[in-house]
Design a protein around this motif. Sequence first.
Motif, PDB file in Angstrom:
ATOM      1  N   ALA A 221       0.840  -1.206   0.000  1.00 34.08           N
ATOM      2  CA  ALA A 221       0.000   0.000   0.000  1.00 34.08           C
ATOM      3  C   ALA A 221       0.873   1.253   0.000  1.00 34.08           C
ATOM      4  CB  ALA A 221      -0.939  -0.005   1.201  1.00 34.08           C
ATOM      5  N   THR A 222       1.970   1.217   0.722  1.00 31.62           N
ATOM      6  CA  THR A 222       2.889   2.358   0.757  1.00 31.62           C
ATOM      7  C   THR A 222       3.517   2.568  -0.610  1.00 31.62           C
ATOM      8  OG1 THR A 222       3.330   1.894   3.087  1.00 31.62           O
ATOM      9  CG2 THR A 222       4.874   3.349   1.960  1.00 31.62           C
ATOM     10  N   LEU A 223       3.925   1.487  -1.249  1.00 28.27           N
ATOM     11  CA  LEU A 223       4.503   1.574  -2.586  1.00 28.27           C
ATOM     12  C   LEU A 223       3.482   2.119  -3.580  1.00 28.27           C
ATOM     13  CD1 LEU A 223       7.021   1.053  -4.291  1.00 28.27           C
ATOM     14  CD2 LEU A 223       6.211  -1.280  -4.634  1.00 28.27           C
ATOM     15  N   LEU A 224       2.233   1.686  -3.467  1.00 24.92           N
ATOM     16  CA  LEU A 224       1.175   2.205  -4.327  1.00 24.92           C
ATOM     17  C   LEU A 224       1.012   3.709  -4.121  1.00 24.92           C
ATOM     18  CD1 LEU A 224      -1.139   1.619  -6.346  1.00 24.92           C
ATOM     19  CD2 LEU A 224      -2.617   1.268  -4.354  1.00 24.92           C
ATOM     20  N   TRP A 225       1.024   4.160  -2.864  1.00 27.83           N
ATOM     21  CA  TRP A 225       0.890   5.591  -2.584  1.00 27.83           C
ATOM     22  C   TRP A 225       2.064   6.367  -3.170  1.00 27.83           C
ATOM     23  CZ3 TRP A 225       3.880   9.242  -0.284  1.00 27.83           C
ATOM     24  CH2 TRP A 225       3.293  10.495  -0.120  1.00 27.83           C
ATOM     25  N   VAL A 226       3.283   5.858  -3.005  1.00 29.79           N
ATOM     26  CA  VAL A 226       4.469   6.538  -3.534  1.00 29.79           C
ATOM     27  C   VAL A 226       4.355   6.670  -5.051  1.00 29.79           C
ATOM     28  CG1 VAL A 226       6.973   6.334  -3.902  1.00 29.79           C
ATOM     29  CG2 VAL A 226       5.995   5.927  -1.630  1.00 29.79           C
ATOM     30  N   CYS A 227       3.971   5.607  -5.725  1.00 26.61           N
ATOM     31  CA  CYS A 227       3.829   5.653  -7.186  1.00 26.61           C
ATOM     32  C   CYS A 227       2.747   6.654  -7.598  1.00 26.61           C
ATOM     33  CB  CYS A 227       3.519   4.259  -7.734  1.00 26.61           C
ATOM     34  SG  CYS A 227       4.908   3.109  -7.613  1.00 26.61           S
ATOM     35  N   ALA A 228       1.638   6.684  -6.873  1.00 23.08           N
ATOM     36  CA  ALA A 228       0.566   7.641  -7.182  1.00 23.08           C
ATOM     37  C   ALA A 228       1.052   9.067  -6.966  1.00 23.08           C
ATOM     38  CB  ALA A 228      -0.658   7.350  -6.323  1.00 23.08           C
ATOM     39  N   HIS A 229       1.797   9.289  -5.906  1.00 23.08           N
ATOM     40  CA  HIS A 229       2.352  10.618  -5.639  1.00 23.08           C
ATOM     41  C   HIS A 229       3.287  11.060  -6.754  1.00 23.08           C
ATOM     42  CE1 HIS A 229       5.559  13.231  -4.003  1.00 23.08           C
ATOM     43  NE2 HIS A 229       4.539  13.865  -3.461  1.00 23.08           N
ATOM     44  N   GLU A 230       4.207  10.188  -7.124  1.00 18.42           N
ATOM     45  CA  GLU A 230       5.186  10.526  -8.158  1.00 18.42           C
ATOM     46  C   GLU A 230       4.499  10.825  -9.494  1.00 18.42           C
ATOM     47  OE1 GLU A 230       8.468  11.011  -7.374  1.00 18.42           O
ATOM     48  OE2 GLU A 230       7.680  10.625  -5.370  1.00 18.42           O
ATOM     49  N   LEU A 231       3.539  10.008  -9.859  1.00 18.20           N
ATOM     50  CA  LEU A 231       2.836  10.223 -11.120  1.00 18.20           C
ATOM     51  C   LEU A 231       2.023  11.515 -11.079  1.00 18.20           C
ATOM     52  CD1 LEU A 231       2.140   9.273 -13.965  1.00 18.20           C
ATOM     53  CD2 LEU A 231       0.234   7.977 -12.967  1.00 18.20           C
ATOM     54  N   THR A 232       1.375  11.796  -9.976  1.00 16.40           N
ATOM     55  CA  THR A 232       0.584  13.018  -9.868  1.00 16.40           C
ATOM     56  C   THR A 232       1.465  14.254 -10.002  1.00 16.40           C
ATOM     57  OG1 THR A 232      -1.011  11.893  -8.445  1.00 16.40           O
ATOM     58  CG2 THR A 232      -1.043  14.291  -8.419  1.00 16.40           C
ATOM     59  N   VAL A 233       2.592  14.263  -9.307  1.00 20.83           N
ATOM     60  CA  VAL A 233       3.514  15.397  -9.422  1.00 20.83           C
ATOM     61  C   VAL A 233       3.995  15.534 -10.863  1.00 20.83           C
ATOM     62  CG1 VAL A 233       5.766  16.314  -8.716  1.00 20.83           C
ATOM     63  CG2 VAL A 233       4.225  15.322  -7.008  1.00 20.83           C
ATOM     64  N   GLN A 234       4.347  14.408 -11.501  1.00 23.60           N
ATOM     65  CA  GLN A 234       4.823  14.469 -12.884  1.00 23.60           C
ATOM     66  C   GLN A 234       3.749  15.037 -13.810  1.00 23.60           C
ATOM     67  OE1 GLN A 234       7.995  13.697 -14.222  1.00 23.60           O
ATOM     68  NE2 GLN A 234       7.034  14.871 -15.849  1.00 23.60           N
ATOM     69  N   LEU A 235       2.513  14.613 -13.631  1.00 27.25           N
ATOM     70  CA  LEU A 235       1.431  15.111 -14.487  1.00 27.25           C
ATOM     71  C   LEU A 235       1.203  16.600 -14.290  1.00 27.25           C
ATOM     72  CD1 LEU A 235      -1.121  12.159 -14.302  1.00 27.25           C
ATOM     73  CD2 LEU A 235       0.423  12.750 -16.186  1.00 27.25           C
ATOM     74  N   VAL A 236       1.330  17.075 -13.071  1.00 31.29           N
ATOM     75  CA  VAL A 236       1.200  18.514 -12.820  1.00 31.29           C
ATOM     76  C   VAL A 236       2.363  19.254 -13.482  1.00 31.29           C
ATOM     77  CG1 VAL A 236       1.266  20.305 -11.036  1.00 31.29           C
ATOM     78  CG2 VAL A 236      -0.175  18.271 -10.721  1.00 31.29           C
ATOM     79  N   LEU A 237       3.575  18.729 -13.336  1.00 31.95           N
ATOM     80  CA  LEU A 237       4.742  19.381 -13.941  1.00 31.95           C
ATOM     81  C   LEU A 237       4.768  19.246 -15.459  1.00 31.95           C
ATOM     82  CD1 LEU A 237       7.539  18.518 -11.357  1.00 31.95           C
ATOM     83  CD2 LEU A 237       6.355  20.695 -11.679  1.00 31.95           C
ATOM     84  N   ASP A 238       3.994  18.317 -16.010  1.00 35.50           N
ATOM     85  CA  ASP A 238       3.890  18.207 -17.473  1.00 35.50           C
ATOM     86  C   ASP A 238       3.162  19.405 -18.072  1.00 35.50           C
ATOM     87  OD1 ASP A 238       5.291  15.842 -17.706  1.00 35.50           O
ATOM     88  OD2 ASP A 238       3.510  14.573 -17.922  1.00 35.50           O
ATOM     89  N   ARG A 239       2.446  20.147 -17.245  1.00 35.04           N
ATOM     90  CA  ARG A 239       1.768  21.360 -17.713  1.00 35.04           C
ATOM     91  C   ARG A 239       2.828  22.436 -17.851  1.00 35.04           C
ATOM     92  NH1 ARG A 239      -0.793  17.235 -17.672  1.00 35.04           N
ATOM     93  NH2 ARG A 239      -3.027  17.117 -17.405  1.00 35.04           N
ATOM     94  N   PRO A 240       3.092  22.908 -19.085  1.00 36.32           N
ATOM     95  CA  PRO A 240       4.206  23.847 -19.296  1.00 36.32           C
ATOM     96  C   PRO A 240       4.136  25.092 -18.415  1.00 36.32           C
ATOM     97  CG  PRO A 240       3.369  23.066 -21.394  1.00 36.32           C
ATOM     98  CD  PRO A 240       2.431  22.551 -20.334  1.00 36.32           C
TER      99      PRO A 240
END
Length: 184
Positions: A145-164
């Motif tokens: 569950a912790t690993l799932l949360w970490v992956c969700a966090h990383e992907l969410t931050v990346q998607l936000v930063l993908d916005r120029p």
Amino acid sequence: IKLEELARVVELHVEGKTGLSIGDGQSYSFVPVGRGAWANRALDGWRPLLERMVGVIEAAPTPTPEGASDSDEISDGLQALLGKFASTMGPIMLGLQFGSAAGHLARQALGQYALIVPWPKSNELLVVPENVAAFAADWSLPEDATLLWVCAHELTVQLVLDRPHVTVRLNQLLEAAVVESMAA
């Protein structure tokens, strides 16, 4: 293998909960790295910010020694020496400080975005399994569950930063902070 299995689950979950789309059919992969590899990749990813910081340091005026007058030849020589020393040692000291900070942060970082500093565009997101396992054990959390949360966090931050516009504004704020810290 566990990270590969989580990747698609995380993408669907993050898209559904945030409304942020992965877009263009690209998918992200979560790459397990050790602490040393994380520190090296972090410094590489932060290189553009570090280079801008070095530029600010090199452009900073050389301080005049206390009690010196501009007409004093010895003072001018000392000021020139101090200027040369600062322009040479400043970037080296900054590099040592950031290397040390990255090494220390690598012992605690769960994933790529321990600090929200834009990295170069990539479909790989870093995860530090050793730190995730230690964090989960320290807090008596299920490791999966912790690993799932970490992956969700990383992907969410990346998607936000993908916005120029987000990345541009974040870089502006980071550069302003550097300039302000140099002025202080």
